[in-house]
Design an enzyme around this catalytic site. Structure first.
Site, short mmCIF file in Angstrom:
data_model
loop_
_atom_site.label_atom_id
_atom_site.label_comp_id
_atom_site.label_asym_id
_atom_site.label_seq_id
_atom_site.Cartn_x
_atom_site.Cartn_y
_atom_site.Cartn_z
CE LYS A 117 71.00 -87.30 -88.07
NZ LYS A 117 70.08 -88.18 -88.82
N1 GLU Z 1 71.40 -90.27 -91.62
C1 GLU Z 1 70.38 -91.15 -92.07
C2 GLU Z 1 69.07 -90.86 -91.38
O1 GLU Z 1 68.84 -89.77 -90.89
C3 GLU Z 1 70.81 -92.60 -91.98
C4 GLU Z 1 71.12 -93.07 -90.60
C5 GLU Z 1 71.70 -94.49 -90.55
O2 GLU Z 1 71.82 -95.12 -91.58
O3 GLU Z 1 72.03 -94.91 -89.44
O4 GLU Z 1 68.17 -91.64 -91.35
#
Ligand code: GLU
Length: 428
Positions: A117
């Site tokens: 993240k």
């Molecule tokens: N931000 C989204 C999540 O928390 C998508 C992450 C992604 O597509 O890599 O799942």
């Protein structure tokens, strides 16, 4: 035992630390799985936590210095994967917690990624588009050595969208000397994005809500649903559930929400929000409602689709829904989760309920790698298959182990990563 993560900054005392909470769920899963303590210790720490300084020239000529983070939790199953969050409450601990959730989410859905993240502690609305572009490009260039299509693949999250992904893809590509669409997902269709990606997280929420209602012998049509948050995820879930016949009785944004006993006309609410700087207040034929009151509405399904720690020990007794679908990451605190479990409320955990986004990110990546692009129907079908399969596996695990859906989902996700880790062995 909560393994803490020095030297991350510590949260303010009144705040519930999302990283401690994530570790606590991991420990419950480890206990249930009788996991080796060494494996638990490895999984309790991110492999890499990166903080970069982002100096940015504002439109008025001033220079501001921001901090950006990228945390890579575990890549035992494949490249790191996870969104990039722009929000004032972003901290390294929060990003670390969210990276860990991504590891379990990808493993639970059976997609070959590890968890990561990223985030910058800014309120995007306070910056011009050109400033946001400079911030995003500088952040990306600081992370050039750490991201890549087979190492770590960012995507949108709270406060970012396809626009930021295009800037990230361009910055990365210019620096390596050729176009690398696979370095991000959730990008515009013109540069290799996937049909269906924008609505994907909301669609996944709709699918698990439909499956959960079906478990209780009920249907979406006619069910009463309240949704906290009307951003990308909340508004897409609202629209799809509305189209399937649900009565969406309330929706909200940070500035407050709206309520209508007989259900809101969601396409009209979306149009109103688009015209009013995303504000919902003033929408005709609806009563203004606070975010706190929304959570306490009598309804069948409550969907927290905003941020962490919304349903807490303080307000959990007021929650009346029989199903909660965690469209946000970590919207229910540990204490509130225990209270809901003892009351028999069905909580669809975040790592299942909001996985539609990363599933379609994976499908975007697969399409890009194979240079073959699918129509939207195919994308939705593939995603639906993976979501329903994960839902059924979680239900089965919950029954077999006599545990909550959250612990069932965690045992599946953590168990798969732990198995891969022990099969690969520890280097050197
Ligand atoms: N931000 C989204 C999540 O928390 C998508 C992450 C992604 O597509 O890599 O799942």
């Amino acid at each position: 035992m909560v393994l803490s993560l020095a030297p991350l900054e510590s949260p303010s005392p009144a705040h519930i630390c999302p990283f401690d909470q994530a570790c606590s769920y991991l420990e419950s899963a480890a206990k249930e799985l009788k996991l080796d303590q060494g494996l638990l210790a490895i999984l309790s720490h991110p492999r890499k936590a990166i903080t970069v300084t982002i100096p940015v020239k504002l439109d008025n000529g001033d220079v501001q210095v921001l901090a950006g983070h990228r945390v890579q939790h575990c890549d035992v199953l494949g490249p790191y994967k996870g969104g990039t969050r722009y929000h004032p409450t972003v901290t390294l601990r929060e990003v670390s917690a969210l990276a860990m959730l991504m590891t379990w989410k990808c493993a639970l859905l059976g997609i070959p990624y590890g968890g990561a993240k990223g985030g910058i502690a800014i309120a995007p609305a306070q910056y011009s588009e050109r400033e946001l572009e400079r911030i995003t490009r500088r952040y990306t260039s600081e992370l050039l050595k750490d991201i890549g299509p087979s190492t770590d693949i960012p995507a949108p999250d709270v406060g970012t969208s396809a626009r930021e992904m295009a800037w990230m893809m361009d910055t990365y590509s210019v620096n390596v000397g050729h176009a690398v669409p696979g370095v991000v997902t959730g990008k515009p269709l013109s540069i290799g994005g996937s049909l269906g990606r924008e609505m994907a997280t909301g669609r996944g929420v709709m699918i698990v809500v439909r499956e959960a209602l079906a478990q209780q012998g009920r249907a979406i049509a006619g069910s009463r649903i309240a949704i906290q948050g009307f951003g990308n995820v909340g508004s897409a879930a609202a629209l799809l559930l509305h189209e399937a016949g649900a009565k969406i009785i309330a929706v909200s944004r940070g500035s407050g929400g709206i309520f209508a006993e007989d259900g809101l006309d969601i396409p009209a609410v979306k149009a109103y929000a688009a015209q009013n700087n995303r504000n919902l207040i003033g929408f005709p034929d609806a009563i203004p409602i606070t975010n706190t009151d929304l959570l306490a509405l009598p309804c069948d399904v409550l969907i927290p689709a905003a941020l962490e720690n919304q349903i807490t020990a303080d307000n959990v007794d007021q929650v009346q829904a029989s199903i909660i679908a965690e469209a946000a990451n970590g919207p229910v605190t540990l204490e509130a989760d225990r209270a809901l479990e003892s009351r028999g409320v069905m909580v669809l955990p975040d790592i299942l309920a909001n996985a539609g986004g990363v599933v379609v990110s994976y499908l975007e990546w697969v399409q890009g790698l194979s240079y073959v692009f699918w129509n939207e129907e195919r994308v939705n079908q593939e995603m639906e298959g993976l979501m329903v399969q994960a839902f059924q596996q979680v239900m089965k695990q919950s029954t077999a182990r006599q545990v909550s859906l959250r612990l069932a989902a965690y045992t599946l996700g953590v168990g798969r990563v732990a198995q891969a880790l022990s099969d690969r062995g520890l280097y050197p």
